[in-house]
Design a protein around this motif. Structure first.
Motif, short mmCIF file in Angstrom:
data_model
loop_
_atom_site.label_atom_id
_atom_site.label_comp_id
_atom_site.label_asym_id
_atom_site.label_seq_id
_atom_site.Cartn_x
_atom_site.Cartn_y
_atom_site.Cartn_z
N GLY A 198 0.94 -1.19 -0.05
CA GLY A 198 -0.06 0.15 -0.10
C GLY A 198 0.76 1.26 -0.09
N SER A 199 0.26 2.32 0.05
CA SER A 199 0.87 3.75 -0.15
C SER A 199 1.71 3.90 1.16
N ASN A 200 1.26 3.36 2.38
CA ASN A 200 2.12 3.44 3.54
C ASN A 200 3.46 2.72 3.70
N LEU A 201 3.70 1.76 2.48
CA LEU A 201 4.93 0.98 2.32
C LEU A 201 4.97 0.13 3.59
N ARG A 202 4.08 -0.54 3.94
CA ARG A 202 3.82 -1.45 5.11
C ARG A 202 3.51 -2.85 4.84
N ILE A 203 4.32 -3.90 5.30
CA ILE A 203 3.73 -5.30 5.00
C ILE A 203 3.27 -5.91 6.35
N ASP A 204 2.07 -6.60 6.25
CA ASP A 204 1.68 -7.06 7.56
C ASP A 204 2.07 -8.61 7.67
N THR A 205 2.58 -8.74 8.64
CA THR A 205 3.50 -10.07 8.86
C THR A 205 2.73 -10.87 10.05
N ARG A 206 1.60 -10.53 10.71
CA ARG A 206 1.24 -11.08 11.85
C ARG A 206 0.75 -12.43 11.67
N SER A 207 0.50 -12.83 10.22
CA SER A 207 -0.10 -14.13 10.10
C SER A 207 1.01 -15.25 9.95
N LEU A 208 2.45 -14.77 10.07
CA LEU A 208 3.63 -15.61 9.75
C LEU A 208 3.91 -16.25 11.06
N GLU A 209 4.43 -17.37 11.25
CA GLU A 209 4.87 -18.03 12.59
C GLU A 209 6.43 -17.40 12.80
N VAL A 210 6.85 -17.86 13.85
CA VAL A 210 8.06 -17.40 14.39
C VAL A 210 9.35 -18.14 13.30
N GLY A 211 10.20 -17.46 13.04
CA GLY A 211 11.20 -18.02 12.08
C GLY A 211 11.95 -17.11 11.19
N TYR A 212 12.55 -17.57 10.27
CA TYR A 212 13.38 -16.84 9.40
C TYR A 212 12.71 -16.98 7.94
N TYR A 213 12.72 -15.72 7.18
CA TYR A 213 12.02 -15.52 5.83
C TYR A 213 12.95 -14.74 4.98
N ILE A 214 12.43 -14.69 3.80
CA ILE A 214 13.00 -13.95 2.65
C ILE A 214 11.92 -13.11 2.20
N LEU A 215 12.22 -11.67 1.99
CA LEU A 215 11.08 -10.77 1.58
C LEU A 215 11.69 -10.49 0.12
N GLN A 216 10.96 -10.58 -0.95
CA GLN A 216 11.14 -10.10 -2.34
C GLN A 216 10.19 -9.30 -2.88
N ILE A 217 10.68 -8.08 -3.58
CA ILE A 217 9.61 -7.35 -4.24
C ILE A 217 10.34 -6.90 -5.57
N GLN A 218 9.21 -7.04 -6.65
CA GLN A 218 9.84 -6.71 -7.81
C GLN A 218 9.21 -5.48 -8.45
N GLN A 219 9.97 -4.32 -8.57
CA GLN A 219 9.38 -3.09 -8.90
C GLN A 219 9.55 -2.89 -10.32
N GLU A 220 8.77 -1.79 -10.68
CA GLU A 220 8.37 -1.80 -12.20
C GLU A 220 9.52 -1.61 -13.12
N ASN A 221 10.65 -1.20 -12.69
CA ASN A 221 11.90 -1.25 -13.36
C ASN A 221 12.69 -2.48 -13.29
N ASN A 222 11.91 -3.50 -12.81
CA ASN A 222 12.47 -4.73 -12.84
C ASN A 222 13.77 -4.97 -11.66
N LEU A 223 13.82 -3.77 -10.94
CA LEU A 223 14.71 -3.98 -9.83
C LEU A 223 14.20 -5.11 -8.86
N THR A 224 14.90 -6.12 -8.41
CA THR A 224 14.45 -7.02 -7.50
C THR A 224 15.06 -6.65 -6.28
N LEU A 225 14.06 -6.48 -5.27
CA LEU A 225 14.47 -6.55 -3.68
C LEU A 225 14.61 -8.03 -3.07
#
Length: 232
Positions: A198-225
Protein backbone atom coordinates in the motif's frame (compact mmCIF):
# COMPACT_ATOMS: atom_id res chain seq x y z
CA UNK A 1 18.34 -68.37 57.44
CA UNK A 2 14.91 -66.79 57.02
CA UNK A 3 16.56 -63.57 55.83
CA UNK A 4 18.46 -65.50 53.17
CA UNK A 5 15.30 -67.18 51.91
CA UNK A 6 13.32 -63.92 51.80
CA UNK A 7 16.18 -62.14 50.00
CA UNK A 8 16.41 -64.96 47.46
CA UNK A 9 12.68 -64.79 46.76
CA UNK A 10 12.75 -61.02 46.34
CA UNK A 11 15.79 -61.21 44.05
CA UNK A 12 14.15 -63.94 41.95
CA UNK A 13 10.98 -61.88 41.57
CA UNK A 14 12.90 -58.79 40.59
CA UNK A 15 14.95 -60.72 38.06
CA UNK A 16 11.86 -62.38 36.60
CA UNK A 17 10.18 -59.01 36.18
CA UNK A 18 13.24 -57.22 34.84
CA UNK A 19 12.75 -55.61 31.44
CA UNK A 20 14.73 -57.56 28.87
CA UNK A 21 15.13 -54.52 26.65
CA UNK A 22 15.84 -51.03 27.96
CA UNK A 23 15.53 -47.83 26.01
CA UNK A 24 17.41 -44.73 27.14
CA UNK A 25 16.94 -41.90 27.90
CA UNK A 26 13.25 -42.85 28.08
CA UNK A 27 10.50 -44.54 26.11
CA UNK A 28 9.23 -41.13 25.00
CA UNK A 29 11.96 -38.91 23.58
CA UNK A 30 11.16 -35.19 23.43
CA UNK A 31 13.79 -33.14 21.65
CA UNK A 32 14.33 -29.74 20.07
CA UNK A 33 16.72 -29.73 17.13
CA UNK A 34 18.16 -26.84 15.15
CA UNK A 35 18.17 -27.45 11.43
CA UNK A 36 20.77 -26.11 9.03
CA UNK A 37 21.20 -26.35 5.24
CA UNK A 38 22.58 -29.61 3.90
CA UNK A 39 22.70 -31.35 7.26
CA UNK A 40 20.24 -33.78 8.81
CA UNK A 41 18.92 -33.14 12.29
CA UNK A 42 19.68 -36.13 14.48
CA UNK A 43 18.44 -37.30 17.86
CA UNK A 44 20.29 -40.22 19.46
CA UNK A 45 19.06 -42.70 22.05
CA UNK A 46 20.11 -46.23 23.04
CA UNK A 47 18.47 -49.65 22.96
CA UNK A 48 20.11 -51.95 25.53
CA UNK A 49 20.06 -55.76 25.72
CA UNK A 50 19.20 -56.61 29.33
CA UNK A 51 18.20 -60.23 28.73
CA UNK A 52 21.26 -61.90 30.28
CA UNK A 53 22.28 -63.50 26.98
CA UNK A 54 23.42 -62.53 23.51
CA UNK A 55 20.22 -61.80 21.62
CA UNK A 56 18.90 -60.81 18.23
CA UNK A 57 16.99 -57.56 18.66
CA UNK A 58 14.29 -56.74 16.15
CA UNK A 59 12.70 -53.32 15.65
CA UNK A 60 10.28 -51.70 13.22
CA UNK A 61 8.66 -48.33 12.57
CA UNK A 62 4.99 -48.35 13.55
CA UNK A 63 4.17 -44.76 12.59
CA UNK A 64 5.91 -41.66 11.27
CA UNK A 65 4.37 -38.36 10.31
CA UNK A 66 5.04 -35.71 7.70
CA UNK A 67 5.40 -35.59 3.95
CA UNK A 68 8.51 -37.36 2.68
CA UNK A 69 9.10 -34.33 0.45
CA UNK A 70 9.52 -32.22 3.59
CA UNK A 71 10.73 -34.64 6.26
CA UNK A 72 12.71 -37.75 5.37
CA UNK A 73 12.91 -40.05 8.40
CA UNK A 74 15.64 -42.58 8.99
CA UNK A 75 16.81 -44.76 11.85
CA UNK A 76 20.35 -46.05 12.36
CA UNK A 77 21.28 -48.94 14.60
CA UNK A 78 24.83 -50.01 15.42
CA UNK A 79 25.28 -51.61 11.99
CA UNK A 80 23.17 -49.82 9.39
CA UNK A 81 20.95 -46.83 8.59
CA UNK A 82 17.49 -47.26 7.08
CA UNK A 83 14.86 -44.96 5.61
CA UNK A 84 11.57 -45.09 7.46
CA UNK A 85 9.32 -47.89 6.26
CA UNK A 86 7.51 -50.79 7.88
CA UNK A 87 10.21 -53.42 7.34
CA UNK A 88 11.36 -55.35 10.40
CA UNK A 89 15.10 -54.80 11.03
CA UNK A 90 17.40 -56.71 13.39
CA UNK A 91 20.75 -56.37 15.13
CA UNK A 92 22.61 -58.81 17.41
CA UNK A 93 23.76 -57.55 20.81
CA UNK A 94 25.67 -59.16 23.63
CA UNK A 95 24.14 -58.92 27.11
CA UNK A 96 24.56 -55.39 28.46
CA UNK A 97 25.53 -53.95 25.09
CA UNK A 98 23.54 -51.21 23.41
CA UNK A 99 22.89 -50.01 19.91
CA UNK A 100 22.46 -46.32 19.24
CA UNK A 101 19.10 -45.56 17.68
CA UNK A 102 19.73 -42.43 15.68
CA UNK A 103 16.53 -40.75 14.54
CA UNK A 104 17.40 -38.60 11.54
CA UNK A 105 15.31 -35.93 9.79
CA UNK A 106 16.19 -34.22 6.53
CA UNK A 107 14.08 -31.13 7.10
CA UNK A 108 15.47 -28.94 4.28
CA UNK A 109 15.43 -25.95 6.65
CA UNK A 110 11.68 -26.31 7.14
CA UNK A 111 10.56 -25.83 10.77
CA UNK A 112 7.81 -27.85 12.34
CA UNK A 113 7.05 -30.93 14.43
CA UNK A 114 8.02 -34.48 13.60
CA UNK A 115 7.29 -37.74 15.34
CA UNK A 116 7.65 -41.46 14.91
CA UNK A 117 6.90 -44.52 16.99
CA UNK A 118 8.79 -47.81 16.96
CA UNK A 119 8.65 -51.15 18.70
CA UNK A 120 11.51 -53.52 19.54
CA UNK A 121 11.69 -57.05 20.87
CA UNK A 122 13.98 -60.03 21.21
CA UNK A 123 13.55 -62.60 18.45
CA UNK A 124 11.38 -65.53 19.60
CA UNK A 125 10.61 -63.72 22.87
CA UNK A 126 8.23 -60.93 21.88
CA UNK A 127 5.72 -61.86 24.60
CA UNK A 128 7.99 -60.77 27.47
CA UNK A 129 10.56 -58.51 25.81
CA UNK A 130 8.42 -56.18 23.68
CA UNK A 131 8.80 -52.43 24.25
CA UNK A 132 7.47 -49.42 22.35
CA UNK A 133 9.20 -46.07 22.13
CA UNK A 134 8.50 -42.78 20.39
CA UNK A 135 10.25 -39.66 19.16
CA UNK A 136 8.67 -36.22 19.22
CA UNK A 137 10.93 -33.56 17.79
CA UNK A 138 10.48 -29.80 17.42
CA UNK A 139 12.49 -28.54 14.45
CA UNK A 140 13.74 -24.97 14.66
CA UNK A 141 15.45 -23.03 11.88
CA UNK A 142 19.02 -22.11 12.63
CA UNK A 143 20.48 -18.78 11.43
CA UNK A 144 22.52 -20.63 8.79
CA UNK A 145 19.28 -21.46 6.97
CA UNK A 146 19.51 -17.94 5.54
CA UNK A 147 23.26 -17.86 5.02
CA UNK A 148 22.99 -18.87 1.38
CA UNK A 149 20.45 -16.15 0.58
CA UNK A 150 22.03 -12.98 -0.73
CA UNK A 151 20.46 -9.60 -0.04
CA UNK A 152 19.78 -7.66 -3.23
CA UNK A 153 18.68 -4.03 -3.33
CA UNK A 154 19.91 -0.52 -3.86
CA UNK A 155 22.30 0.46 -1.07
CA UNK A 156 20.02 2.85 0.77
CA UNK A 157 16.95 0.59 0.82
CA UNK A 158 16.02 -0.77 4.24
CA UNK A 159 13.37 -2.80 5.99
CA UNK A 160 12.45 -2.06 9.58
CA UNK A 161 12.12 -3.50 12.18
CA UNK A 162 14.19 -6.65 11.77
CA UNK A 163 13.43 -8.85 13.68
CA UNK A 164 9.80 -7.91 13.19
CA UNK A 165 6.61 -8.77 15.02
CA UNK A 166 3.44 -7.43 13.37
CA UNK A 167 4.73 -5.53 10.35
CA UNK A 168 7.67 -4.50 8.20
CA UNK A 169 8.14 -0.91 7.02
CA UNK A 170 9.97 -0.28 3.77
CA UNK A 171 12.40 2.63 4.12
CA UNK A 172 14.03 4.75 1.42
CA UNK A 173 12.28 3.09 -1.50
CA UNK A 174 10.97 4.85 -4.60
CA UNK A 175 7.61 6.56 -4.35
CA UNK A 176 5.88 4.18 -6.75
CA UNK A 177 6.78 1.06 -4.78
CA UNK A 178 3.20 0.90 -3.53
CA UNK A 179 2.27 -0.46 -6.96
CA UNK A 180 4.45 -3.53 -6.42
CA UNK A 181 3.73 -6.91 -4.84
CA UNK A 182 5.62 -8.30 -1.87
CA UNK A 183 6.37 -12.01 -1.77
CA UNK A 184 7.58 -13.72 1.40
CA UNK A 185 9.18 -17.16 1.31
CA UNK A 186 10.25 -19.45 4.11
CA UNK A 187 13.79 -20.75 3.98
CA UNK A 188 12.70 -23.94 2.20
CA UNK A 189 11.58 -21.76 -0.71
CA UNK A 190 7.84 -22.05 -0.10
CA UNK A 191 5.77 -18.93 -0.78
CA UNK A 192 3.96 -18.16 2.49
CA UNK A 193 2.64 -14.62 1.92
CA UNK A 194 1.66 -12.59 -1.13
CA UNK A 195 0.62 -9.00 -0.48
CA UNK A 196 0.09 -5.80 -2.44
CA UNK A 197 2.14 -2.96 -1.01
CA UNK A 198 0.00 0.00 0.00
CA UNK A 199 0.89 3.67 -0.05
CA UNK A 200 2.20 3.44 3.53
CA UNK A 201 4.86 0.96 2.33
CA UNK A 202 4.01 -1.45 5.13
CA UNK A 203 3.80 -5.26 5.00
CA UNK A 204 1.60 -7.11 7.51
CA UNK A 205 3.50 -10.07 8.99
CA UNK A 206 1.08 -11.06 11.76
CA UNK A 207 0.07 -14.26 9.96
CA UNK A 208 3.64 -15.58 9.86
CA UNK A 209 4.95 -18.06 12.38
CA UNK A 210 8.14 -17.39 14.31
CA UNK A 211 11.12 -18.09 12.08
CA UNK A 212 13.38 -16.91 9.28
CA UNK A 213 12.04 -15.51 6.00
CA UNK A 214 12.98 -13.93 2.69
CA UNK A 215 11.19 -10.85 1.37
CA UNK A 216 11.18 -10.27 -2.39
CA UNK A 217 9.75 -7.25 -4.22
CA UNK A 218 9.69 -6.75 -8.00
CA UNK A 219 9.54 -3.07 -8.93
CA UNK A 220 8.31 -1.69 -12.25
CA UNK A 221 11.87 -1.12 -13.42
CA UNK A 222 12.55 -4.83 -12.80
CA UNK A 223 14.83 -4.12 -9.85
CA UNK A 224 14.42 -7.05 -7.45
CA UNK A 225 14.56 -6.45 -3.74
CA UNK A 226 15.56 -9.47 -1.68
CA UNK A 227 15.96 -9.10 2.05
CA UNK A 228 16.30 -11.61 4.84
CA UNK A 229 14.34 -11.04 8.03
CA UNK A 230 13.27 -12.74 11.23
CA UNK A 231 9.73 -12.99 12.59
CA UNK A 232 9.86 -13.07 16.40
Amino acid sequence: MKFTVVFSIIFACLFANAQKLIFRPSLNVLDTLEITPGRDAESVAYLINNSGNTATIRWVFETYNGSQSEYSFSMCDIENCYQADFTIREVTLNDGDSTHMKFGINAKCKPGNASASLRAWIADDSASSLIRFSYNVLLKQGPKCLSSVEDKSIDYAQIFPNPCSDYIDLKNFSSYLHQAVAKIFDVSGKLVLLQNIGSNLRIDTRSLEVGYYILQIQQENNLTLQKRFIKK
